[in-house]
Design an enzyme around this catalytic site. Structure first.
Site, PDB file in Angstrom:
ATOM      1  CB  THR A 142       0.728  25.234  24.465  1.00  0.00           C
ATOM      2  OG1 THR A 142       0.749  26.548  25.046  1.00  0.00           O
ATOM      3  CG2 THR A 142       0.657  25.366  22.953  1.00  0.00           C
TER       4      THR A 142
ATOM      5  N   GLY B  53      -9.297   6.319  -5.716  1.00  0.00           N
ATOM      6  CA  GLY B  53      -7.972   5.856  -5.337  1.00  0.00           C
ATOM      7  C   GLY B  53      -7.905   4.338  -5.233  1.00  0.00           C
ATOM      8  CB  ALA B  54      -5.178   1.952  -6.053  1.00  0.00           C
ATOM      9  CG  ASP B  55      -6.008   4.648  -0.990  1.00  0.00           C
ATOM     10  OD1 ASP B  55      -6.660   5.007  -2.000  1.00  0.00           O
ATOM     11  OD2 ASP B  55      -5.625   5.461  -0.126  1.00  0.00           O
TER      12      ASP B  55
ATOM     13  CG  ASP C 142      -1.673   1.274   1.429  1.00  0.00           C
ATOM     14  OD1 ASP C 142      -1.885   1.995   0.438  1.00  0.00           O
ATOM     15  OD2 ASP C 142      -2.058   1.562   2.589  1.00  0.00           O
TER      16      ASP C 142
ATOM     17  CB  THR D  97       2.147   9.584   5.506  1.00  0.00           C
ATOM     18  OG1 THR D  97       1.346  10.761   5.361  1.00  0.00           O
ATOM     19  CG2 THR D  97       3.086   9.770   6.693  1.00  0.00           C
ATOM     20  CG  ASN D  98       3.980   5.812   6.992  1.00  0.00           C
ATOM     21  OD1 ASN D  98       5.152   6.135   7.111  1.00  0.00           O
ATOM     22  ND2 ASN D  98       3.060   6.119   7.889  1.00  0.00           N
TER      23      ASN D  98
ATOM     24  N   GLY E  10       1.115   4.869   0.193  1.00  0.00           N
ATOM     25  CA  GLY E  10       0.344   6.038   0.570  1.00  0.00           C
ATOM     26  C   GLY E  10       1.195   7.289   0.582  1.00  0.00           C
TER      27      GLY E  10
END
Length: 254
Positions: A184, A107-109, A6, A10-11, A8
């Site tokens: 914060t 998308g393929a995913d 897969d 990011t990964n 993607g």
């Protein structure tokens, strides 16, 4: 044995499958600068962790939403495994029809997720994938993908918040102990978490309001685990859904 990949934004997540059994999954940071040799050596190392070698791999299937990476990764499969991989996309049988304005834009995913969801859990079903982008795709009882929604993922929202401000720091994506933040970092975590959770629930509610049939909701993707226990809108959590879907697509085409 089948390797499912897969790719993607990011990964890159690599799954090692023995039939329907997932032996292991491994993540690589997506980078167009990696060479085919680097990807190939990484794959061999992941196989070695399970006591496997290149000759144990029968085939490879790839679902990618990053065209810039496909050439290097596909080349690595050919060079190191001597396999021309199957690629999820136009012309590949999935068992589902895509009734969208532009079917090729799905998308393929997302397609692999939908195949896995329908085949494993039945339809109608809403498939929510929490990754770099958050996607919702609806598969009706007649095995058709009829609607989809795309929004920024939680990690993307964090990056936007940090890059667009002068003093806000990077924070870990996690469930906050309370919405009553006193610093914060905790204020950012609580704000991101609860606004995102509210968005998930509102989105699913709107699908239910506009669809004239009952449906299940399955959640997957790297960030689904953060929310799965905090909402009754999600019926099924399956972190390996895309690999199961890719294995099903492979069997329909091999």
């Amino acid at each position: 044995m089948l390797i499912a990949v897969d790719i993607g934004n990011t990964n890159i997540v690599i799954g090692l499958l023995d039939g329907t059994r997932i032996l292991g999954t491994y993540r690589i940071t997506t980078s167009a600068r990696h060479t085919s040799d680097e990807y190939g050596l990484m794959m061999l190392q992941f196989l070695a962790l399970k006591g496997l070698k290149a000759g144990d791999v029968d085939d490879v299937i790839i679902a990618s939403v990053v065209p810039q990476v496909m050439h290097s990764f596909r080349s690595s499969v050919v060079k190191f495994l001597d396999i021309d991989p199957m690629v999820v996309g136009p012309g590949v049988r999935s068992g589902l029809s895509i009734r969208m304005d532009d079917p090729k834009s799905l998308g393929a995913d997302c397609l692999a997720d939908c195949v896995g969801a329908y085949e494993l859990y039945g339809g109608p079903i809403l498939v929510a994938d929490f990754g770099t982008a958050t996607t919702f795709n609806y598969v009706d009882a007649r095995k058709a993908i009829t609607a989809g929604l795309i929004s920024p993922g939680l990690q993307t929202a964090v990056g936007s918040l940090v890059s667009g401000t002068a003093q806000l720091p990077e924070v870990e994506i996690t469930r906050p102990g309370s919405i009553l933040a006193k610093g914060t970092k905790t204020a950012m975590q609580a704000g991101l978490y609860y606004s995102f959770l509210g968005g998930i629930e509102r989105t699913i509610d709107q699908f239910r309001a506009e669809i004239d049939e009952d449906f299940k909701v399955v959640a997957t993707g790297g960030l689904a685990s953060v929310f799965k226990d905090d909402t009754d809108r999600i019926d099924i959590y399956d972190p390996d859904l895309i690999f199961k879907g890719m294995a099903i697509i492979y069997r329909k085409n091999a």
